[in-house]
Design an enzyme around this catalytic site. Sequence first.
Site, PDB file in Angstrom:
ATOM      1  CG  ASN A   5       4.368  -1.811   5.222  1.00 43.71           C
ATOM      2  OD1 ASN A   5       5.494  -2.126   5.584  1.00 43.71           O
ATOM      3  ND2 ASN A   5       3.396  -2.696   5.162  1.00 43.71           N
TER       4      ASN A   5
ATOM      5  CB  CYS B 178      -0.974  -0.033   1.178  1.00 48.53           C
ATOM      6  SG  CYS B 178      -0.189  -0.053   2.809  1.00 48.53           S
TER       7      CYS B 178
ATOM      8  CG  ASP C  86      -5.439   6.099   2.241  1.00 43.45           C
ATOM      9  OD1 ASP C  86      -5.473   5.764   3.442  1.00 43.45           O
ATOM     10  OD2 ASP C  86      -4.559   6.833   1.765  1.00 43.45           O
TER      11      ASP C  86
ATOM     12  CB  CYS D 284      -3.781   1.596   7.027  1.00 41.00           C
ATOM     13  SG  CYS D 284      -3.555   3.082   8.023  1.00 41.00           S
ATOM     14  NE  ARG D 285      -4.548   1.452   1.801  1.00 47.38           N
ATOM     15  CZ  ARG D 285      -4.394   2.271   0.787  1.00 47.38           C
ATOM     16  NH1 ARG D 285      -5.270   2.243  -0.212  1.00 47.38           N
ATOM     17  NH2 ARG D 285      -3.383   3.127   0.744  1.00 47.38           N
ATOM     18  CB  SER D 286       0.288  -3.552   2.812  1.00 48.34           C
ATOM     19  OG  SER D 286       1.090  -2.602   3.459  1.00 48.34           O
TER      20      SER D 286
HETATM   21  P1  4NP Z   1      -1.802   2.717   4.099  1.00 46.43           P
HETATM   22  O1  4NP Z   1      -2.507   4.028   4.674  1.00 46.43           O
HETATM   23  O2  4NP Z   1      -1.222   3.088   2.754  1.00 46.43           O
HETATM   24  O3  4NP Z   1      -2.927   1.742   3.989  1.00 46.43           O
HETATM   25  O4  4NP Z   1      -0.738   2.298   5.095  1.00 46.43           O
HETATM   26  C1  4NP Z   1      -1.865   5.258   4.765  1.00 46.43           C
HETATM   27  C2  4NP Z   1      -0.957   5.492   5.777  1.00 46.43           C
HETATM   28  C3  4NP Z   1      -0.345   6.719   5.896  1.00 46.43           C
HETATM   29  C4  4NP Z   1      -0.645   7.728   4.983  1.00 46.43           C
HETATM   30  C5  4NP Z   1      -1.540   7.478   3.964  1.00 46.43           C
HETATM   31  C6  4NP Z   1      -2.143   6.249   3.852  1.00 46.43           C
HETATM   32  N1  4NP Z   1      -0.040   8.993   5.123  1.00 46.43           N
HETATM   33  O5  4NP Z   1      -0.383   9.892   4.341  1.00 46.43           O
HETATM   34  O6  4NP Z   1       0.811   9.177   6.013  1.00 46.43           O
END
Ligand code: 4NP
Length: 145
Positions: free
Chosen positions: A6, A3, A115, A8-10
Amino acid sequence: MVCLGNICRSPLAEGILRSKSPNIIIDSAGTAAYHVGNSPDNRSIEIAEKYNIDLTNQRARQFNSHDFNNFDKIYAMDSDNYSKIISLAKNQKERKKVDLILNETFPKQFRSVPDPYYGGEQGFENIFLLINNACDIIAKKYDKR
Ligand code: 4NP
């Protein structure tokens, strides 16, 4: 499992697939470096705990070109990250390893796992279920090999 951050989703995808397929080597990464070394987001840890999956040993890392050699399959959580990974691929063999995870559930529809970073708890329940359904299909596919 890839993602953006790294966190939340992955990490959820890594933990969920590992729970279904303990013999497959699974890892996750983010295309961005903002959260390198961090634990998963508490909201991902909590939704995983609800389903008896422990994410607390995971630490964020950035996706890199060695991942194309180290893994047979690379699942992107959304289309932005899919495009980023494809842009790092050196040849057709590497590009062929990359897919959107939700193409397993909804073939050729190129849907994204939303997201959840700026959303609420409902967002995390939703992404858990989306990723869980995809991982059921992935686990069955690779267990057959
Ligand atoms: P992820 O979610 O890609 O599922 O881990 C996010 C985590 C952090 C951010 C965006 C999405 N950020 O903008 O910091």
